[in-house]
Write an enzyme that holds these catalytic residues in place. Sequence first.
Site, PDB file in Angstrom:
ATOM      1  N   PHE A  22      -5.147   6.737   0.671  1.00 59.80           N
ATOM      2  CA  PHE A  22      -4.644   5.366   0.524  1.00 59.80           C
ATOM      3  C   PHE A  22      -5.511   4.571  -0.452  1.00 59.80           C
ATOM      4  O   PHE A  22      -5.833   3.410  -0.210  1.00 59.80           O
ATOM      5  CB  PHE A  22      -4.594   4.649   1.880  1.00 59.80           C
ATOM      6  CG  PHE A  22      -3.731   5.340   2.905  1.00 59.80           C
ATOM      7  CD1 PHE A  22      -2.457   5.780   2.580  1.00 59.80           C
ATOM      8  CD2 PHE A  22      -4.191   5.565   4.201  1.00 59.80           C
ATOM      9  CE1 PHE A  22      -1.652   6.412   3.518  1.00 59.80           C
ATOM     10  CE2 PHE A  22      -3.398   6.198   5.143  1.00 59.80           C
ATOM     11  CZ  PHE A  22      -2.129   6.625   4.803  1.00 59.80           C
ATOM     12  N   GLU A  43      -6.914  -3.739   4.179  1.00 64.86           N
ATOM     13  CA  GLU A  43      -8.145  -4.536   4.161  1.00 64.86           C
ATOM     14  C   GLU A  43      -8.606  -4.904   5.574  1.00 64.86           C
ATOM     15  O   GLU A  43      -9.068  -5.996   5.838  1.00 64.86           O
ATOM     16  CB  GLU A  43      -7.948  -5.800   3.314  1.00 64.86           C
ATOM     17  CG  GLU A  43      -7.391  -5.468   1.968  1.00 64.86           C
ATOM     18  CD  GLU A  43      -8.204  -5.973   0.795  1.00 64.86           C
ATOM     19  OE1 GLU A  43      -8.034  -5.405  -0.272  1.00 64.86           O
ATOM     20  OE2 GLU A  43      -9.008  -6.892   0.957  1.00 64.86           O
TER      21      GLU A  43
END
Lengths: 379, 380
Positions: free
Chosen positions: B155, B363
């Site tokens: 990712f 995040e």
Amino acid sequence: MSYPLTEEQQLIQQNAKEFALECVEPAAAEIDHTAAHPADIVKKMIEQDFLGIFMPSEFGGAEAGYLSYALIIEELSRVSGAVAAILMNHASLAAYSINRWGSAEQKTTYLSALCQGEKLGAFALNEPGAALGAGEHKVAAVKDGDTYVLKGRKCYVANGGVAGVYIVFAQTNPEAGAKGISAFIVDGQSDGLSIARIINKMGLRGCQSAELVFDNVKVPVANLLGAEGAGLAIAAEALAATSIAEGGMVVGIAQAAMEDAVKYGKQRIQFGRPIASFPAIQTMLAEMATNIHMLRLAVYDAATLLENGEPFAAEAAMIKLFAARIGQSALIDVIQIEGGYGYSQEMVASRLYRDIKGAVIKNSSIDFPEKIIAGNLLA
Amino acid sequence: MVDMSLSPEQQKVQQLAQEFTAKYIIPVDREWDEKGEFHEFILEEVKKAGLNCMAVPKEYGGPGYSSVMQSLVAEQWGYGCAAFATTLGGNGLSSYPLAIAGTDEQKKLYYGRLVNGGMGGFALTEPGAGSDAGSCSTIAKLDGEEWVINGTKCFATTCGYTDIMVVFASTDPSKGVKGLSAFIIEKERAGVIVGAVEHKMGIRSSNTVELILKNVRIPKTHLLGKEGEGMKLAMKTLDMARPIVASLAVGVAQRALDEAVKFAKEYLDVNGKPIGKHQAIAFKLADMATQVEAARQLVRNALRLKDAGVPYTKEAAMAKTFATDAAMRVAADAVEIMGQYGYSKDAIVEKLMRDAKVTQIYEGTNQVQRIVISGILLNS
């Protein structure tokens, strides 16, 4: 499952589960990917008598009741929302309307064809840019001798382009506004009826939606469904019946997603233990399991009311309201649990996320579930 | 629309970003989503507008935007396309560790690449190390004057076409989290291999790849900060990045709101009245707008604290959680209000609903944010 299903209903449920797993699931991802109408699966559903499952045997239906039908929708939805949606638009909207308001002649001609799967049904309600009868592209029906002439456009018609029978809502009396809308049974092969375009959708891909053009389509007076001006009432009841099936869809999709999240949560190790062992994850799972259970019971209850001929509009609207809330949140949570993996296009969770939204959004701007529920309370 | 609560300098940046978004992003947002990639020219245009390396200080050739100004731009980009905002956000995200721990020489190297139009990347996540970043299996070993790095990251945002990136690897696996270190790796180093491209449900034109590091040799001086302090650096970096992701989410939410309002004004009900006249719709719009504004102000507050140099970890985590949850809700509500039209690809809100979901995940998932917030509450 503790809800008292009859032996027949349990058999139908079991059969639908096996059918879904054997005949639908292997193709589900591909159907979503290509968004092509799965004609071969529809053919197999015809063989299973799904298309006329709650219709009278007199017209070739299986007469198994609305709850049995809702069970089938739930099982199909667990593997493919699109396939369930094809059946739902055919059965809850088109066939239901003809069975409920059709003349003996209309039933013999059209309901039989729908029950036996000779033709697929569709419900042409929405119009581009505005609600039914309110926009510049509205479909107007003008009586001319023994025919009505239909002109205008319909959009977001599920099963559009693959259906053989359309229930079309058209304005017969513009002065009467919403009360001047009537329902017609329109043959898919009618001259002047064409497909302007196939609509690309976020989910339920494979349940083909189309924009239809009615260019002076001649419909025999005998194909008026119910009385002139009864269109809105017909649409409202058919949409209510459909809300129950949509509730079944949400149960099926959410159940499949939850099971997927449970499987993932048990396998995914973070901080040295399966993430399913964290209370934050368990809270999400517990909430969705509770919501799914409640919704399932509400669906079974409302389906039973409908098949017993009792009023069901308020209960159906409650399903619509509750399903929208819990269906959406279940899938938001499932992807949250699965993180970047669930967000991948190749994972089943992302398809279910897109599909469930299609099962919970309004079919048209005329159905406000809150209004129906409150209206019932205040009447 | 310019926000009058901002300083003239901030207003100018907001307007620049707004115009950029309207001119270059919105006309092609749908096409990017379908193709899963950008037009190349857009990066050139970003460079021309001087928005490609906002976080780079003036002394290194960048515009040296304050956090609030970076956030204003991120919001506008999020308004246009969350995938694009994510890609450009990578330049900011990967600049932050340099600002925190970089030597002058490292800054010259890293910022230099960005200032010249290069893209930056940040590779922390691994197949077995998501929220649990300490379970890192990428290993860095010192061999004379060089680090040799081996492992696989997943990712990794924009890493298919980055020029330079900050990569996390363990220099001492026996120490777990405390063995994690950060490195600067240039794309052209031998052994940097871009693996499988991730096909995502949303932010489709943001490039997400597997990054394979096979005996990658980098100079000893490419270690960022101290050995074993990678986790601390990652956390500080994410503190800085979270309000930016939150801003992007505010942009997504604002777009969804604007689309829903437009629809509610134009779409007529069966009686020929705009559906916005229905209280059921009007109140929903009011709730959506309130969430968007609350999210925006929570972000601003966190950034003002940051720019004032006071602790803001908790506020950054709150802003990220609230803004991304709001984006998810508002986007989903917009589709609901717009019904069958909203669900179709004729409207942009279905894309917003697919895009919004990832903001709750990346995040630091919103679960991780809640660990951060509650940790501060319970341990102070």
